[in-house]
Enzyme design. Structure first.
Site, PDB file in Angstrom:
ATOM      1  N   GLN A  26      43.671  65.809  39.374  1.00  0.00           N
ATOM      2  CA  GLN A  26      44.490  65.220  40.425  1.00  0.00           C
ATOM      3  C   GLN A  26      45.847  64.831  39.860  1.00  0.00           C
ATOM      4  O   GLN A  26      45.967  64.511  38.677  1.00  0.00           O
ATOM      5  CB  GLN A  26      43.814  63.987  41.037  1.00  0.00           C
ATOM      6  CG  GLN A  26      42.576  64.308  41.847  1.00  0.00           C
ATOM      7  CD  GLN A  26      41.903  63.065  42.380  1.00  0.00           C
ATOM      8  OE1 GLN A  26      41.776  62.078  41.677  1.00  0.00           O
ATOM      9  NE2 GLN A  26      41.462  63.115  43.623  1.00  0.00           N
ATOM     10  N   CYS A  56      41.188  57.540  45.344  1.00  0.00           N
ATOM     11  CA  CYS A  56      40.572  57.940  44.073  1.00  0.00           C
ATOM     12  C   CYS A  56      40.376  56.686  43.245  1.00  0.00           C
ATOM     13  O   CYS A  56      41.351  56.058  42.828  1.00  0.00           O
ATOM     14  CB  CYS A  56      41.458  58.953  43.342  1.00  0.00           C
ATOM     15  SG  CYS A  56      40.824  59.396  41.704  1.00  0.00           S
ATOM     16  N   ASN A  58      38.929  56.147  40.099  1.00  0.00           N
ATOM     17  CA  ASN A  58      39.377  56.244  38.711  1.00  0.00           C
ATOM     18  C   ASN A  58      40.885  56.420  38.643  1.00  0.00           C
ATOM     19  O   ASN A  58      41.542  55.899  37.735  1.00  0.00           O
ATOM     20  CB  ASN A  58      38.675  57.408  38.004  1.00  0.00           C
ATOM     21  CG  ASN A  58      37.257  57.054  37.597  1.00  0.00           C
ATOM     22  OD1 ASN A  58      36.918  55.891  37.448  1.00  0.00           O
ATOM     23  ND2 ASN A  58      36.428  58.059  37.423  1.00  0.00           N
ATOM     24  N   HIS A 149      32.407  60.925  51.406  1.00  0.00           N
ATOM     25  CA  HIS A 149      31.399  61.334  50.428  1.00  0.00           C
ATOM     26  C   HIS A 149      30.110  61.703  51.145  1.00  0.00           C
ATOM     27  O   HIS A 149      29.716  61.067  52.135  1.00  0.00           O
ATOM     28  CB  HIS A 149      31.109  60.204  49.446  1.00  0.00           C
ATOM     29  CG  HIS A 149      32.248  59.895  48.529  1.00  0.00           C
ATOM     30  ND1 HIS A 149      32.398  60.499  47.302  1.00  0.00           N
ATOM     31  CD2 HIS A 149      33.323  59.078  48.678  1.00  0.00           C
ATOM     32  CE1 HIS A 149      33.501  60.057  46.728  1.00  0.00           C
ATOM     33  NE2 HIS A 149      34.073  59.184  47.543  1.00  0.00           N
ATOM     34  N   ASN A 180      33.536  64.981  49.375  1.00  0.00           N
ATOM     35  CA  ASN A 180      33.101  64.953  47.982  1.00  0.00           C
ATOM     36  C   ASN A 180      31.573  64.948  47.966  1.00  0.00           C
ATOM     37  O   ASN A 180      30.948  64.088  48.604  1.00  0.00           O
ATOM     38  CB  ASN A 180      33.627  63.699  47.279  1.00  0.00           C
ATOM     39  CG  ASN A 180      35.142  63.642  47.273  1.00  0.00           C
ATOM     40  OD1 ASN A 180      35.803  64.415  46.602  1.00  0.00           O
ATOM     41  ND2 ASN A 180      35.704  62.718  48.053  1.00  0.00           N
ATOM     42  N   ARG A 199      36.399  67.381  46.385  1.00  0.00           N
ATOM     43  CA  ARG A 199      37.249  68.177  47.270  1.00  0.00           C
ATOM     44  C   ARG A 199      38.433  68.759  46.507  1.00  0.00           C
ATOM     45  O   ARG A 199      39.155  68.043  45.826  1.00  0.00           O
ATOM     46  CB  ARG A 199      37.816  67.315  48.400  1.00  0.00           C
ATOM     47  CG  ARG A 199      36.893  66.948  49.489  1.00  0.00           C
ATOM     48  CD  ARG A 199      37.630  66.170  50.572  1.00  0.00           C
ATOM     49  NE  ARG A 199      38.269  64.954  50.076  1.00  0.00           N
ATOM     50  CZ  ARG A 199      39.037  64.161  50.802  1.00  0.00           C
ATOM     51  NH1 ARG A 199      39.287  64.452  52.060  1.00  0.00           N
ATOM     52  NH2 ARG A 199      39.563  63.075  50.286  1.00  0.00           N
ATOM     53  N   GLY A 208      35.162  57.701  40.408  1.00  0.00           N
ATOM     54  CA  GLY A 208      34.956  56.278  40.668  1.00  0.00           C
ATOM     55  C   GLY A 208      34.513  55.994  42.092  1.00  0.00           C
ATOM     56  O   GLY A 208      33.568  55.236  42.318  1.00  0.00           O
TER      57      GLY A 208
END
Length: 216
Positions: A26, A56, A58, A149, A180, A199, A208
């Site tokens: 990313q 996101c 993380n 998710h 995801n 994704r 995360g």
């Protein structure tokens, strides 16, 4: 660069390419915050396929460490605007960064997931939705942590068919913004193992928001 970053989807994809570009799962973009909204920064996220996504976990921790190490802010708690709302990463004296990801969204339509014509199965109060795939159906829990998710419980993450099922779940037409796909192995009441097919990226080394979704 200072100011807006006017790159196209193809240019982000090129930057993320591990053979011809920089190489990334990313690309995270730091933009100014809004005094009116009381935010320190705005945080945008581009996946490896060049598409912009909402969240996101993380990445938020990396974001906080980056702006601190580059001297862009000396605050230990930041208010950061994302596509899905404000998050607050916090830097700790021992070097860790934690993020309050907010409450999960379990209403299927808000994930978003199209459950029309489907009947979920209840397991310990959790809705498991039947998802027909090319070879066989699976049951997934759908949850948003600011991004969508689908969590599938498996007996072993080591032997789970992530490469086979991950793309089918990620691009399933029941998920209008894609999803995801998390493959969850429960070790005990306090430990789980997880693999995530993300994704626009494929399987990543860590996720995360996916870890949060799996625990939920």
């Amino acid at each position: 660069t200072q100011g807006p970053l006017p790159l196209s989807t193809a240019q982000y994809r090129f930057l993320a390419d591990r053979r011809f570009g920089i190489g990334a799962d990313q690309i995270l973009i730091v933009e100014p915050g809004s005094a009116q909204a009381g935010t320190d920064f705005t945080y945008r996220i581009m996946n490896a396929d060049g598409g912009e996504v909402e969240q996101c976990g993380n990445g938020a921790r990396c974001f906080a460490r980056f702006v601190h190490d580059r001297g862009l802010s000396d605050k230990t708690r930041l208010r950061v605007q994302t596509m899905k709302g404000v998050i607050e990463p916090q830097l700790h004296p021992d070097g860790r960064v934690t993020v309050d990801m907010g409450a999960p969204v379990l209403e299927a339509a808000q994930v978003p997931f199209n459950g029309s014509g489907l009947t979920p199965r209840l397991l310990n109060g959790c809705e498991l939705w039947p998802l027909p795939l090319a070879d066989y159906p699976v049951d997934v829990a759908v949850v948003s942590m600011g991004n969508p998710h689908a969590v599938l419980r498996v007996d072993s993450v080591e032997h789970a068919p992530v490469d086979e099922l991950g793309p089918q779940i990620e691009g399933h037409d029941r998920f209008p913004r894609r999803v995801n796909a998390g493959f969850l192995e429960v070790i005990s009441r306090t430990h789980v193992k997880l693999r995530v097919y993300e994704r626009g990226t494929g399987e990543t080394l860590a996720c995360g928001s996916g870890a949060c979704a799996a625990v939920v």
